[in-house]
Design a protein around this motif. Structure first.
Motif, mmCIF file in Angstrom:
data_model
loop_
_atom_site.group_PDB
_atom_site.id
_atom_site.type_symbol
_atom_site.label_atom_id
_atom_site.label_comp_id
_atom_site.label_asym_id
_atom_site.label_seq_id
_atom_site.Cartn_x
_atom_site.Cartn_y
_atom_site.Cartn_z
ATOM 1 N N GLU A 55 0.672 -1.119 0.058
ATOM 2 C CA GLU A 55 0.182 0.041 -0.084
ATOM 3 C C GLU A 55 0.843 1.153 0.114
ATOM 4 O O GLU A 55 2.109 1.388 0.386
ATOM 5 N N ASN A 56 0.368 2.190 -0.404
ATOM 6 C CA ASN A 56 0.740 3.723 -0.419
ATOM 7 C C ASN A 56 2.175 3.628 -1.413
ATOM 8 O O ASN A 56 3.237 4.417 -1.063
ATOM 9 N N GLN A 64 -2.428 -0.731 -5.399
ATOM 10 C CA GLN A 64 -3.442 -1.569 -5.052
ATOM 11 C C GLN A 64 -4.809 -1.294 -5.552
ATOM 12 O O GLN A 64 -4.961 -0.051 -5.913
ATOM 13 N N PHE A 89 -0.044 -9.892 4.410
ATOM 14 C CA PHE A 89 -0.360 -8.637 5.099
ATOM 15 C C PHE A 89 -1.015 -7.524 4.250
ATOM 16 O O PHE A 89 -1.903 -7.000 4.658
ATOM 17 N N HIS A 90 -0.447 -7.449 3.194
ATOM 18 C CA HIS A 90 -0.856 -6.349 2.469
ATOM 19 C C HIS A 90 -2.122 -6.466 1.810
ATOM 20 O O HIS A 90 -3.040 -5.611 1.595
ATOM 21 N N LEU A 92 -4.365 -8.433 3.400
ATOM 22 C CA LEU A 92 -5.294 -7.910 4.289
ATOM 23 C C LEU A 92 -5.826 -6.610 4.730
ATOM 24 O O LEU A 92 -6.978 -6.265 4.675
ATOM 25 N N ILE A 93 -4.798 -5.571 4.522
ATOM 26 C CA ILE A 93 -4.991 -4.286 4.646
ATOM 27 C C ILE A 93 -6.151 -3.842 3.482
ATOM 28 O O ILE A 93 -6.686 -2.897 3.611
ATOM 29 N N TYR A 94 -5.581 -4.420 2.209
ATOM 30 C CA TYR A 94 -6.296 -3.678 1.139
ATOM 31 C C TYR A 94 -8.092 -4.316 1.211
ATOM 32 O O TYR A 94 -8.754 -3.691 1.346
ATOM 33 N N ALA A 96 -9.439 -4.918 3.870
ATOM 34 C CA ALA A 96 -10.063 -4.117 4.986
ATOM 35 C C ALA A 96 -10.365 -2.845 4.711
ATOM 36 O O ALA A 96 -11.409 -2.099 5.146
ATOM 37 N N THR A 97 -9.905 -2.265 3.576
ATOM 38 C CA THR A 97 -10.117 -0.605 3.296
ATOM 39 C C THR A 97 -10.415 -0.658 2.057
ATOM 40 O O THR A 97 -10.516 0.467 1.502
ATOM 41 N N LEU A 104 -13.595 -4.472 6.880
ATOM 42 C CA LEU A 104 -13.014 -4.492 8.139
ATOM 43 C C LEU A 104 -13.789 -5.009 9.276
ATOM 44 O O LEU A 104 -13.265 -5.871 10.097
#
Length: 162
Positions: A55-56, A64, A89-90, A92-94, A96-97, A104
């Motif tokens: 991300e970012n 993403q 991990f990345h 999961l972040i994507y 969730a958001t 989430l």
């Protein structure tokens, strides 16, 4: 500060040198990324697989988005553990958001399944309406069966009925 008569005295402020305000922050991406949060390093048969974009990082190939999600999930087949696939991990972040369908609130069960490596709990989460919606959006975007159901008995029986 006051003078001898009790009057408040104003003093001229000296300008602060600009050099004190400058901060040098290096920004870059590594040539050889180290995947700390994925199972990629542990799997020999995943050497040719790409991890989910970080991300970012607004660089080509690191964005993403829904296409990145589709491409990431498509590279895995029924022989790959869905638990390992979802352990990025990345990713999961994507999930969730996501702008399209933020999940989430529905991810507690997924986190618990990944943390405890509990396949039955992951399968339960995988059958949730939210993930089913994501799978349907993915299959509609490329006219293929849902990613996590490829090669399973349900998708082959559905195809034979059509």
């Amino acid at each position: 500060e006051t003078d001898s008569y009790g009057n408040e005295i104003l003093k001229t402020a000296r300008p602060l040198p600009v050099a004190y305000l400058l901060v040098n922050v290096p920004t870059s991406t590594p040539l050889q990324p180290q995947f700390t949060f994925t199972a990629f390093g542990e799997r020999n048969n995943w050497i040719n697989k790409k991890s989910f974009p970080v991300e970012n990082r607004l660089l080509d190939g690191h964005l993403q988005g829904f296409d990145a999600l589709k491409n990431y999930l498509e590279q895995f087949g029924p022989q790959d553990s869905f638990l390992d696939v979802m352990s990025d991990f990345h990713l999961l972040i994507y999930i969730a958001t996501m702008d399209m369908l933020p999940m989430l609130r529905e991810m507690d069960e997924l986190f618990e399944a990944i943390l405890s490596r509990n396949e039955p709990l992951l399968r339960k989460w995988q059958r949730s309406p939210s993930w089913a919606t994501v799978e349907q959006l993915l299959s509609a975007s490329n006219n293929s069966p849902p990613i996590s159901r490829r090669g399973s008995s349900t998708s082959s029986s559905m195809e034979s009925n059509q």
